[in-house]
Design an enzyme around this catalytic site. Structure first.
Site, PDB file in Angstrom:
ATOM      1  CE  LYS A  44      -0.409   0.080   5.056  1.00 15.90           C
ATOM      2  NZ  LYS A  44      -1.325   0.160   6.191  1.00 15.90           N
ATOM      3  CE1 TYR A 280      12.045  31.915   3.171  1.00 15.40           C
ATOM      4  CE2 TYR A 280      11.686  29.534   3.223  1.00 15.40           C
ATOM      5  CZ  TYR A 280      11.740  30.729   2.513  1.00 15.40           C
ATOM      6  OH  TYR A 280      11.509  30.737   1.159  1.00 15.40           O
TER       7      TYR A 280
END
EC number: 5.1.1.1
Length: 388
Positions: A44, A280
């Site tokens: 999956k 940042y």
């Protein structure tokens, strides 16, 4: 079903190298833990980020007779690829109303049913397809997610499924459930779920259900709870060489080898003075004159932003740490004055053989689990398969 192998001539910005030889070895190790049970390779979420089709093929080569996915779309893509032998069974279990039931029936998938609404939809699909559906009834033995509750709900579901089977609309191929805490050794819920699963299976079989497989064992149960193996085991993350839980031991302790190595080429190396802000918010300021290396991977590629300031990277033979915030496409490491040069390799994680960090190291840095680290690596990062 991403198999976006990079052209050989393309210089890599970044790549996720997938060692299919390691995956096959992991499958053999896990099969040896449950020698009397069939093996379902769970692929999956695009094979936990490794590539569903390539990993399914490798697992089948190593002896898996079943392949499991969450969504029907994943299962249909595998069946439609034509790359798996026709006798390999494919199961999917996460359905919502109006799903592609008829397509699943026509593709000979095993579909999971947890309630009467799903049984009704698969019966209509089987009637339209003019062939019986392969249905596995899921019992909720204590996880509290999908699955039918014990008692009257289970009684009604079993009765309705048997009636549909007698009418030729379906074949009840499996009875199954899922553990909540098998990754916590000795957790009392494991024995409680096992006991309830046995009761619910016994009830169904006493009324005439004759399943091909009964199964509940996920990766940790396959490794540590032999009484849970029944007819089939369903390893997921362990197949990719990750420990299901640090409490069970490291991957090496369990005889497993991590399959994915994530690396990038430094986009820039430059000298900066002390007191220079990095990324940042300037959450990192250089403590003195140093060199910075720019790694061209960011949270858009699946690098967890929560690992800002803590994520480990191997560059030029040394562990470095993410300096400042991880941005969307890139992050910075402080190279401490070393100058490996642009294009030098930065290894975020791998098996650890060369001293590089592992996915578990990144999980600890980000406050999460190894499953999430490998599964979230995005489609911008090409998967390059080795030892095919």
């Amino acid at each position: 079903m991403s198999e976006n192998a990079m052209p050989p001539s393309a210089p890599p910005r970044a790549r996720a190298e997938i060692d299919l030889g390691a995956l096959r070895a992991n499958v053999r190790t896990l099969r040896a833990k449950a020698p009397g049970a069939a093996f379902m390779a769970v692929v999956k979420a695009d094979g936990y980020g490794h590539g569903a089709l390539a990993c399914a093929r490798a697992a089948v080569q190593a002896g898996a007779g079943w392949v499991g996915t969450a969504t029907p779309e994943e299962a249909l893509a595998l069946r439609g690829s034509g790359a798996l032998p026709a006798d390999v069974r494919i199961m999917c279990w996460l359905w919502t109303p109006g799903g592609p039931w008829r397509e699943a029936v026509e593709a000979d998938l095993d579909v999971s049913v947890s309630g009467l609404w799903a049984l009704e939809e698969v019966m209509l699909a089987a009637h339209a397809a003019r062939r019986p559906a392969r249905v596995q009834l899921k019992a909720d033995t204590g996880l509290g997610r999908n699955g039918c509750q014990p008692g009257e709900d289970w009684d009604r579901l079993v009765a309705a499924a048997l009636e549909a089977e007698e009418g030729g609309l379906l074949r009840i191929t499996g009875l199954w459930s899922h553990f909540a805490c098998a990754d916590e050794p000795g957790h009392p819920s494991v024995a409680a779920q096992l006991g309830l699963f046995r009761e619910m299976v016994a009830y169904a079989e006493a009324r005439g259900v004759r399943p091909e497989v009964r199964h509940i064992a996920n990766s940790p149960a396959t490794l540590t709870v032999p009484e849970s193996h029944f007819d089939l085991v369903r390893p997921g993350v362990a197949m990719y060489g990750l420990s299901p839980s640090p409490q069970l031991g490291s991957a090496a302790d369990l005889g497993l080898r991590p399959v994915m190595t994530l690396a990038a080429s430094l986009a820039l190396v430059k000298q900066v003075p002390g007191g220079h802000g990095v990324s940042y918010g300037h959450h990192y300021m250089t403590p003195g004159a140093t060199t910075l290396g720019l790694v061209p991977l960011g949270y858009a590629d699946g690098i967890p932003r929560h690992a800002s300031g803590t994520g480990p990277v191997l560059v030029a033979g040394k562990w470095r740490t993410v300096a400042g915030r991880i941005a969307m496409d890139q992050f910075v490491v402080d190279l401490g004055g070393d100058e490996p040069g642009a294009g030098a390799q930065a290894v975020l994680f791998g098996p650890g053989d060369r001293g590089e960090p592992t996915a578990e190291d990144w999980a600890q840095a980000a406050g999460t689990i190894g499953y999430e680290i490998v599964t979230r690596i995005g489609a911008r990062v090409p998967r390059v398969y080795v030892n095919e």
